[in-house]
Design a protein around this motif. Sequence first.
Motif, PDB file in Angstrom:
ATOM      1  N   LEU A 275       0.838  -1.198   0.000  1.00  0.00           N
ATOM      2  CA  LEU A 275       0.000   0.000   0.000  1.00  0.00           C
ATOM      3  C   LEU A 275       0.873   1.248   0.000  1.00  0.00           C
ATOM      4  N   ARG A 276       1.921   1.211   0.788  1.00  0.00           N
ATOM      5  CA  ARG A 276       2.838   2.361   0.840  1.00  0.00           C
ATOM      6  C   ARG A 276       3.347   2.696  -0.551  1.00  0.00           C
TER       7      ARG A 276
ATOM      8  N   VAL B 236       1.970   2.271  -3.462  1.00  0.00           N
ATOM      9  CA  VAL B 236       1.038   2.810  -4.445  1.00  0.00           C
ATOM     10  C   VAL B 236       0.399   4.114  -3.972  1.00  0.00           C
ATOM     11  N   VAL B 237       0.687   4.436  -2.756  1.00  0.00           N
ATOM     12  CA  VAL B 237       0.173   5.688  -2.232  1.00  0.00           C
ATOM     13  C   VAL B 237       1.140   6.786  -2.633  1.00  0.00           C
TER      14      VAL B 237
ATOM     15  N   TYR C 141       6.011   7.790  -1.706  1.00  0.00           N
ATOM     16  CA  TYR C 141       6.717   6.611  -1.225  1.00  0.00           C
ATOM     17  C   TYR C 141       8.181   6.939  -1.036  1.00  0.00           C
TER      18      TYR C 141
ATOM     19  N   THR D 270      -0.012   5.637   6.709  1.00  0.00           N
ATOM     20  CA  THR D 270      -0.205   5.002   5.411  1.00  0.00           C
ATOM     21  C   THR D 270      -1.687   4.788   5.141  1.00  0.00           C
ATOM     22  N   LEU D 271      -2.371   4.312   6.136  1.00  0.00           N
ATOM     23  CA  LEU D 271      -3.803   4.067   5.965  1.00  0.00           C
ATOM     24  C   LEU D 271      -4.558   5.385   5.768  1.00  0.00           C
TER      25      LEU D 271
ATOM     26  N   ALA E   2      -3.772   6.706   2.308  1.00  0.00           N
ATOM     27  CA  ALA E   2      -4.440   5.878   1.305  1.00  0.00           C
ATOM     28  C   ALA E   2      -5.920   6.232   1.230  1.00  0.00           C
ATOM     29  N   LYS E   3      -6.475   6.395   2.379  1.00  0.00           N
ATOM     30  CA  LYS E   3      -7.902   6.733   2.416  1.00  0.00           C
ATOM     31  C   LYS E   3      -8.143   8.084   1.752  1.00  0.00           C
TER      32      LYS E   3
ATOM     33  N   TYR F  33      -6.275   9.515  -0.409  1.00  0.00           N
ATOM     34  CA  TYR F  33      -5.936   9.370  -1.819  1.00  0.00           C
ATOM     35  C   TYR F  33      -7.109   8.801  -2.598  1.00  0.00           C
ATOM     36  N   ILE F  34      -7.684   7.779  -2.059  1.00  0.00           N
ATOM     37  CA  ILE F  34      -8.834   7.154  -2.705  1.00  0.00           C
ATOM     38  C   ILE F  34      -9.980   8.158  -2.809  1.00  0.00           C
TER      39      ILE F  34
ATOM     40  N   GLU G  34       1.335   2.149 -12.300  1.00  0.00           N
ATOM     41  CA  GLU G  34       1.261   3.456 -11.672  1.00  0.00           C
ATOM     42  C   GLU G  34       1.491   4.566 -12.682  1.00  0.00           C
TER      43      GLU G  34
END
Length: 349
Positions: free
Chosen positions: A112-113, A115-116, A119, A130-131, A134-135, A137-138, A335
Amino acid sequence: MTRSVLEEQMSVESDEQQELCSPAERERSAEGVTGGGGEEDEDCLHHLEEEEEEDEEEEEEEEDGESKPKRRGPKKKKMTKARLQRFKVRRMKANARERNRMHGLNDALESLRKVVPCYSKTQKLSKIETLRLAKNYIWALSEILRSGKAPDLMSFVQALCKGLSQPTTNLVAGCLQLNPRTFLPEQTPDLPAHLPPVGASSYPGHFPYQSPGLTAGLPSPPYGTMDPSHIFHQVKGQPYGPLEPFFDGVLVSDGPAFDPPLSPPLSINGNFSSSFKHEAVAATDYDKSFSFSVHYGGGGAGGHPAIYGSGGSNPRCGDLQVDGLMGFDGHSHHERLMNAQLNAIFHDS
DNA sequence: TAGGCCATCTGGTCCT
DNA sequence: AGGACCAGATGGCCTA
């Protein structure tokens, strides 16, 4: 006797552990950085052995009825050597499985790291960050797809950074290489509010930033704050007090609400090859009315060399710490593809 | 030295 | 019974 068998099993398990560990974790283990580990196993065994002895002496103590308070509830099944042995083996197996499970979880997190947005091999985001990133980002990507409009850079970054800690915010900002000048409406009145093409030296946009946390009374600190001071510092008297929602013009009343306490980030790859300006640069009129700086972990005065930007002329990153940072295009083909699509969106809007 | 982060162990619960 | 998942506890490392 039992001990030697157990020790053998533990050494076997130890070998298994080495196989299960990811390289990084193996390295840590080799350095003795891991937690309790086998030592705790031994403690546990010792504890169990004590319990076993207690069980064996239970009847005698009951007769005494003084040294220890009588246990309530169903009488514990006597811990025979065989039972103890099975228990220990089961426990060790469970531990190994749990370790393995956590390693899998960490591997997934590492994926996940990567693709966020930001990095960095040298400066890994924590699990929670990271979470959060990611959230965000989504969420940000969803907004773009849903509206078909490109957010202005500042809103975008703010969405990405929402709820992130200051260090992570700086990391994201550094990754995106924000150009403080883009926040100056007066200087870029005619510029479209979308992202620049790849390789562009700066991103022209306006400055709609507004802290929801401040305007809507949303919970923030230590996370979730979008206070402008979190990302940049505004000089006293500068006119951009009020804050506007993220994705200016994108968020609509019926749109998906952005969860206040969390953060939204979007790393539009290294596209923002914009310029970071040194604060030391001779102040322009702009500088006098508006300055931008991102503090990294208590940076600023006397602290870390924070991420600065204040309308100077240095087109490079300056003192920004971006070692090891990988832009979005620093990753896989997938990516890059995604990045290209994002660029297309931004350029088309 | 305090606080953040992490890896691991452990016991409980649920499911197969 | 055994495995998966979870949350609490513990202790080590790192950094401000």
